[in-house]
Each structure stands twice: as C-alpha cells, then as structure tokens.
Design a protein around this motif. Structure first.
Motif, PDB file in Angstrom:
ATOM      1  N   ALA A 292      -7.032   0.852  -5.202  1.00 50.03           N
ATOM      2  CA  ALA A 292      -5.782   0.114  -5.430  1.00 50.03           C
ATOM      3  C   ALA A 292      -4.826   0.912  -6.297  1.00 50.03           C
ATOM      4  O   ALA A 292      -5.234   1.540  -7.283  1.00 50.03           O
ATOM      5  CB  ALA A 292      -6.082  -1.234  -6.078  1.00 50.03           C
ATOM      6  N   GLN A 293      -3.558   0.868  -5.946  1.00 49.80           N
ATOM      7  CA  GLN A 293      -2.515   1.485  -6.761  1.00 49.80           C
ATOM      8  C   GLN A 293      -1.905   0.477  -7.737  1.00 49.80           C
ATOM      9  O   GLN A 293      -1.416   0.860  -8.804  1.00 49.80           O
ATOM     10  CB  GLN A 293      -1.404   2.041  -5.852  1.00 49.80           C
ATOM     11  CG  GLN A 293      -1.871   3.091  -4.869  1.00 49.80           C
ATOM     12  CD  GLN A 293      -2.373   4.341  -5.551  1.00 49.80           C
ATOM     13  OE1 GLN A 293      -1.750   4.844  -6.496  1.00 49.80           O
ATOM     14  NE2 GLN A 293      -3.520   4.844  -5.103  1.00 49.80           N
ATOM     15  N   ARG A 294      -1.936  -0.803  -7.372  1.00 47.82           N
ATOM     16  CA  ARG A 294      -1.286  -1.831  -8.192  1.00 47.82           C
ATOM     17  C   ARG A 294      -2.186  -3.078  -8.259  1.00 47.82           C
ATOM     18  O   ARG A 294      -1.850  -4.131  -7.709  1.00 47.82           O
ATOM     19  CB  ARG A 294       0.080  -2.198  -7.610  1.00 47.82           C
ATOM     20  CG  ARG A 294       1.053  -1.035  -7.539  1.00 47.82           C
ATOM     21  CD  ARG A 294       2.403  -1.456  -6.960  1.00 47.82           C
ATOM     22  NE  ARG A 294       2.256  -2.123  -5.664  1.00 47.82           N
ATOM     23  CZ  ARG A 294       2.104  -1.485  -4.513  1.00 47.82           C
ATOM     24  NH1 ARG A 294       2.090  -0.155  -4.486  1.00 47.82           N
ATOM     25  NH2 ARG A 294       1.971  -2.157  -3.375  1.00 47.82           N
TER      26      ARG A 294
ATOM     27  N   ASP B  60       3.992  -7.752  -6.231  1.00 42.74           N
ATOM     28  CA  ASP B  60       3.787  -6.376  -5.779  1.00 42.74           C
ATOM     29  C   ASP B  60       2.352  -5.881  -5.876  1.00 42.74           C
ATOM     30  O   ASP B  60       2.065  -4.751  -5.455  1.00 42.74           O
ATOM     31  CB  ASP B  60       4.697  -5.434  -6.587  1.00 42.74           C
ATOM     32  CG  ASP B  60       6.170  -5.758  -6.402  1.00 42.74           C
ATOM     33  OD1 ASP B  60       6.515  -6.359  -5.370  1.00 42.74           O
ATOM     34  OD2 ASP B  60       6.983  -5.429  -7.300  1.00 42.74           O
TER      35      ASP B  60
ATOM     36  N   ASP C 189      -1.113  -4.760  -4.953  1.00 41.18           N
ATOM     37  CA  ASP C 189      -1.773  -4.481  -3.669  1.00 41.18           C
ATOM     38  C   ASP C 189      -3.223  -4.950  -3.668  1.00 41.18           C
ATOM     39  O   ASP C 189      -3.902  -4.898  -2.642  1.00 41.18           O
ATOM     40  CB  ASP C 189      -1.663  -3.004  -3.293  1.00 41.18           C
ATOM     41  CG  ASP C 189      -2.322  -2.076  -4.301  1.00 41.18           C
ATOM     42  OD1 ASP C 189      -2.857  -2.561  -5.321  1.00 41.18           O
ATOM     43  OD2 ASP C 189      -2.294  -0.847  -4.081  1.00 41.18           O
TER      44      ASP C 189
ATOM     45  N   ARG D 179       4.340 -14.452  -2.772  1.00 39.41           N
ATOM     46  CA  ARG D 179       3.026 -13.957  -2.327  1.00 39.41           C
ATOM     47  C   ARG D 179       2.448 -14.830  -1.217  1.00 39.41           C
ATOM     48  O   ARG D 179       1.280 -15.231  -1.243  1.00 39.41           O
ATOM     49  CB  ARG D 179       2.042 -13.828  -3.488  1.00 39.41           C
ATOM     50  CG  ARG D 179       0.940 -12.818  -3.147  1.00 39.41           C
ATOM     51  CD  ARG D 179       0.064 -12.435  -4.309  1.00 39.41           C
ATOM     52  NE  ARG D 179      -0.945 -11.473  -3.902  1.00 39.41           N
ATOM     53  CZ  ARG D 179      -0.778 -10.153  -3.896  1.00 39.41           C
ATOM     54  NH1 ARG D 179       0.383  -9.632  -4.280  1.00 39.41           N
ATOM     55  NH2 ARG D 179      -1.735  -9.346  -3.503  1.00 39.41           N
TER      56      ARG D 179
ATOM     57  N   ALA E 118      -1.239 -10.113   2.545  1.00 36.16           N
ATOM     58  CA  ALA E 118      -1.479  -9.854   1.124  1.00 36.16           C
ATOM     59  C   ALA E 118      -2.986  -9.792   0.860  1.00 36.16           C
ATOM     60  O   ALA E 118      -3.774 -10.536   1.465  1.00 36.16           O
ATOM     61  CB  ALA E 118      -0.839 -10.941   0.268  1.00 36.16           C
ATOM     62  N   THR E 119      -3.384  -8.905  -0.046  1.00 35.91           N
ATOM     63  CA  THR E 119      -4.796  -8.744  -0.368  1.00 35.91           C
ATOM     64  C   THR E 119      -5.140  -9.609  -1.574  1.00 35.91           C
ATOM     65  O   THR E 119      -4.825  -9.267  -2.722  1.00 35.91           O
ATOM     66  CB  THR E 119      -5.123  -7.267  -0.659  1.00 35.91           C
ATOM     67  OG1 THR E 119      -4.757  -6.475   0.468  1.00 35.91           O
ATOM     68  CG2 THR E 119      -6.616  -7.090  -0.936  1.00 35.91           C
TER      69      THR E 119
ATOM     70  N   TRP F 244       2.269   0.977 -13.880  1.00 31.62           N
ATOM     71  CA  TRP F 244       2.320  -0.311 -13.192  1.00 31.62           C
ATOM     72  C   TRP F 244       2.134  -1.467 -14.166  1.00 31.62           C
ATOM     73  O   TRP F 244       2.810  -2.499 -14.071  1.00 31.62           O
ATOM     74  CB  TRP F 244       1.244  -0.319 -12.110  1.00 31.62           C
ATOM     75  CG  TRP F 244       0.673  -1.645 -11.692  1.00 31.62           C
ATOM     76  CD1 TRP F 244      -0.600  -2.100 -11.874  1.00 31.62           C
ATOM     77  CD2 TRP F 244       1.355  -2.682 -10.969  1.00 31.62           C
ATOM     78  NE1 TRP F 244      -0.763  -3.345 -11.334  1.00 31.62           N
ATOM     79  CE2 TRP F 244       0.424  -3.725 -10.758  1.00 31.62           C
ATOM     80  CE3 TRP F 244       2.648  -2.837 -10.490  1.00 31.62           C
ATOM     81  CZ2 TRP F 244       0.745  -4.902 -10.102  1.00 31.62           C
ATOM     82  CZ3 TRP F 244       2.979  -4.022  -9.821  1.00 31.62           C
ATOM     83  CH2 TRP F 244       2.030  -5.033  -9.633  1.00 31.62           C
TER      84      TRP F 244
END
Length: 548
Positions: free
Chosen positions: A199-201, A265, A267, A287, A292-293, A339
């Motif tokens: 995950a990036q965010r 935002d 992820d 959301r 969406a995860t 983030w």
C-alpha cells in the motif's frame, strides 16, 4: 436449592452476572423484583425519570462493555424509556431493560397501562423476552445478557408480568453464556501484512463497540510502530490517544479537510470495530466507490449499517484484533510519512487551544477559555460526557481523550444525555473526575437527575453553555431560511441557582475575569466536598462553534 419467587431469582441472576447497580423508576408492576433488591448488595439507583435511568444504564454499558441494567414500569414508564433503547440500538451499547407488565389474565383487554412489548420494542432491540413461565426466570436473564453483548451489542427488553414474578420456584441460577471475541487467523494476518506492504496510502479507521483499554493500547501501538495514520469514527475519538503521533483526526462534523482526504484517498482502509456509516461518509457520499479497498474487522457478520465496498471481512472484535497485531511488525513497506503527516499536523493544530480567542459580547464568558481552565486543572484519567448540539464541539475539539474509555456521547443525536451519563460515570468510580458539557436546551431535558446525583453520592462537574437557543437548529435555519428564526429561542433560569437547589455547588459565569475563580471553586466542590457542581456559562450567542 431454596424456593424463592421468580422476582428474587432474577435478582440472584443479576448478581451472578456481576451487576453492581441498577437504575430504576419504581412501579407496582415489578414490586417483587424491587423487594429482591432489598439487602441484595446490588445498589438500586432510583432516578427521577425513565429517560434519565436509561441514559445512565447506557453510559455504564459504554464504560464497562457489560450490559447496563434499568428497570421501569409498564405504559408511561416504558414510553419514557424508549429514548434510551433507541440510543443503545444505534450506538451498539449492551443494555438490558426490565419492564413490569400487567398480569397474564388481563392481556388483550386494554387493561391499565397495557402494552405489547414485542410491538413496542421489536424494531429497536436485539431481542424481546416476556417471562410467561416463572421457572425460566434465570434462563431468560442469561439469554438476555448474552444477546445484549454478543456480536454487535445492543439493547434487550425483558417483560415481567406482575403475577408471574411472584410465583415460587426452586430453580438454580443459570450460568453466564460466554461471548466470543472471534479471531484473526494466521492466513488473515499474513494477507493483511501483505496488503500493507504494497500500500502507498494505508489507514486505520477506528470506531464501533467491543473495545477495551488493552485493545486500544495494542492497536495504537501497532499503528505507531508502523507509522500508519489513524482516523476515528464520529464520537469514537478515544480509541486512540489524542496526542498520538499517528492520530489523523475524527470524522465527525467540523472534521479537517486532511482527515477527509485520508478517508477518500487511502488505497488500503482497515476499519476496526466500526463501519462506513452515514456520518464518516458525509451522508453516504464519501468512499462509496465499488473498487475501494476496505478491510473490515468486525464481529458483526451482518455488517449492519455499513455502506460501500467490502474487500475482506475479518470476523473479530477489536479485542481479538488488538491481540493479533500487538507485536506485528510489517517489515519493509513504502515510506508513509508524506501521506500521514499533513493530517496528523492538522489534527494537532485544530485540537490546540488558541492563544487569542478574540472578543465576546459584554455580559458573556468565552467558552474556549472556560474549557482551557478545566483542562489545565483536571486529572489525566478524566472522563467527559456530552449529548447533541453545537456545544459538543468544544468537547470534540479540545478534550485530549488520553485513554479508553474517556469520551461518552451519542451517535443517535439524542438530547438530555450529558447529565445522566455524568452521574452514572461518577457512581461507577467515585474517585474519578467526571465533567460534562451541556447545552442550555439539553440540560433542562434531564437536569432533575442532579437530585439523583446528590442522593447517591455522584459528583460530576456540569458546564451549561447558555446561548438561549437551540443552537444547532438555529444554524440550520440561518442556512436554509435566512432571517426567519422560528421555534429555537429560549428563556432560561439561573442554572447556578438550580445547582445550589439540588444541594451542590452552583455559579453563574458571565465574564472572562471570573473564569479562574469559578472553575477553581467548582472543581474544589467536586473533588474535595464531593458534591455535584453546575457552572452556568453565559456565552455570546453569535459564537455557536469554536473559532477556526
């Protein structure tokens, strides 16, 4: 086994379930249970109105995770109690309400105060029982407590026909029915670790029921160890300390833009204990993307109240999840600081008492300065209560929530909660400092429970914010019907004198110069004299929310 009445067996069963006090308004329909409470060791806190009794029981359910217990009579008593049932239903609070009923032979004849408990309460409770057989008295108590606490907690109603509870029985006390916390499997933990590693965010969203202090500490430690930003559901800000370096704010009204950005935002969003309901999602608009995860850690298999995608559900309570992740190190993962940090900084800034609160009208005190004085003096283990209205913004924004459970409020928007909840918490731990922020409209809905506080030794501090209006509705009117204020203006008594009349401390605070003295005197009354205190804070009507 000793033969005893069904009403007395109910009391014995409550003792077996660890009930220390019940909150009641007496009625002839359940006299035998009242007699069973005599010398039982269970404190019967006699309240002045059934709504107040239910709010007190609900606060105990929130504080302990065990059902708060209330007792009322049929008809009018049950009607007044319904507001607390609705609260416990929407707030997922374990609560058991015993309602006295007419004799069996009087049913279906519209007898005095007759009601159908199934029809009245069936849509807003987890279960409704009616004790038609005296032999089942203890069994029904055990089943009611299990229903109230298992899965997603909530209220349970037990009807007690007045003739059945006097029948003699020789049945034993039925043991507690254990409630599962669920679990996080090794595979689920491995998959979750992998999801974080890519995950990036990522973010955690904490809320809902079934927490305890240990779970709060474990989940906080997991987030802090791995640098994961944490957002809190509305009125669930005490699941993580307010000053945590990963606390990215609460998703209530007046949320920061940065907190909303985390929700929008992320992820990978891992919800622990709660769901994506209407408040955090801004009326089911945020959301809601089908891709969406969202990993949802929730012991409620039905995910009632959730809206939006479900990527994976882990059937576990926050307690089980906290245990599973307590020592979990995610290892190598992307740098999440850029983030995380903007939302954390925004939360810290909005939670800070400003150096300059501006000016306020003559004859008024600044609520922010009053709040600052209380915060400066209060112990670290303080608990706060507030109901609904614009006045709650001061508690949301500035109270530190340094431990769980410290924040007690209402997700169903009911008014009149602040005073009874503060009384119940003060009775729960008489050495703890409890304070409440009440609006002037809200305070008068249950201020009579200050008599209950004085009688039973509760000693909370109640700040009554007086802007002589139902401020939240006035704000809506200004937006939708500008210049046409209707039905929201109030003319108030002197609340400080009212506090004195109930046998506690009372004072009127209408200028900033007296804040230090009045708050000091009030806290001395609460902490040393151990009497309830009411501070009537007259505020500038134009300042309906904290500045900024």
């Amino acid at each position: 086994m000793t033969e005893q009445s069904a009403g007395h067996l109910i009391v014995e069963s409550l003792k077996h379930h660890g009930v220390e006090r019940v909150f009641s308004v007496p009625g002839e329909s359940y006299l035998d249970v009242l007699d069973g409470l005599y010398n039982s060791g269970i404190e019967n806190v006699v309240c002045r109105q059934e709504g107040g009794a239910l709010y007190m029981a609900e606060a105990v359910g929130k504080a302990t995770g065990r059902p708060g217990v209330a007792m009322v009579t049929r008809g009018p008593g049950a009607s007044n109690a319904f507001v607390g049932i609705h609260l416990a239903w929407q707030d997922s609070t374990p609560l058991v309400l015993f309602v006295g009923l007419i004799p069996l032979d009087h049913r279906m004849k519209e007898a005095f105060q007759e009601l159908d408990p199934y029809a009245w309460f069936g849509t807003q409770t987890k279960r409704v029982f009616v004790l038609d057989k005296a032999e089942r008295a203890s069994e029904v108590v055990a089943e009611a407590f299990f229903a109230a606490t298992s899965g997603r907690p909530g209220p349970v109603v037990v009807g007690l026909p007045e003739d059945v509870i006097t029948d003699m029985v020789d049945r034993p006390v039925v043991p507690r029915i254990p409630v599962t916390e669920g679990s996080v499997s090794d595979q689920e933990l491995a998959d979750l670790t992998h999801a974080f590693s890519t995950a990036q965010r990522p973010a955690l969203l904490l809320g809902g029921p079934r927490w305890n202090a240990v779970a709060s500490q474990q989940v906080t430690a997991f987030a802090e160890k791995n640098g994961i930003p944490v957002i809190s559901d509305w009125r669930a800000a005490d699941r993580i300390p307010g000053n945590s370096p990963v606390n990215a704010g609460e998703l209530g009204y007046r949320r920061t833009e940065e907190s909303v950005a985390v929700l929008k935002d992320a992820d990978l969003l891992v919800l622990v204990g709660g769901t994506l309901s209407d408040i955090p999602t801004d009326g089911f608009t945020v959301r809601q993307e089908p891709d969406a995860t969202n990993w949802i850690v929730n012991i409620d298999a039905s995910l009632r109240q959730h809206s939006g995608a479900v990527t994976r559900q882990i059937l576990a309570s926050p307690v089980a999840f906290g245990h599973a992740v307590a020592d979990l190190d995610l290892g190598e993962h992307p740098d999440w600081s850029s983030w995380r940090d903007p939302a954390v900084a925004a939360h810290q800034e909005v939670s800070r008492i400003p150096d300059n609160t501006g000016t306020n009208a003559e004859g008024t005190a600044d609520m922010t300065l009053v709040m600052a004085e209380v915060l400066k003096r209060m112990p670290e283990d303080t608990q706060i209560t507030f109901g609904s209205g614009n006045h709650t913004a001061w508690g949301h924004r500035y109270f530190p929530n340094s431990f769980y459970p410290s924040q007690f409020s209402v997700r169903n928007g009911t008014m009149g909660y602040s005073v009874p909840a503060a009384v119940a918490l003060s009775l729960q731990d008489k050495d703890r400092f409890v304070f409440s922020i009440a609006g002037d409209g809200e305070f008068l809905m249950n201020s009579q429970e200050l008599a209950t506080a004085k009688q039973f030794g509760a000693h909370p501090l109640i700040l009554v914010m007086d802007n002589s209006q139902f401020g939240t509705i006035r704000s809506h009117q200004e937006t939708r019907y500008p210049g046409r204020i209707s039905g929201t203006q109030l003319e108030n008594p002197d609340f400080g004198v009212l506090g004195q009349g109930y046998g506690g401390y009372g004072a009127r605070l209408d200028n900033n110069g007296d804040i230090e003295r009045v708050i000091g005197e009030a806290m001395t009354a609460v902490q040393e004299d151990r009497v309830p205190a009411v501070v009537h804070v007259v505020v500038d009507r134009s300042k309906v929310m904290p500045d900024g």
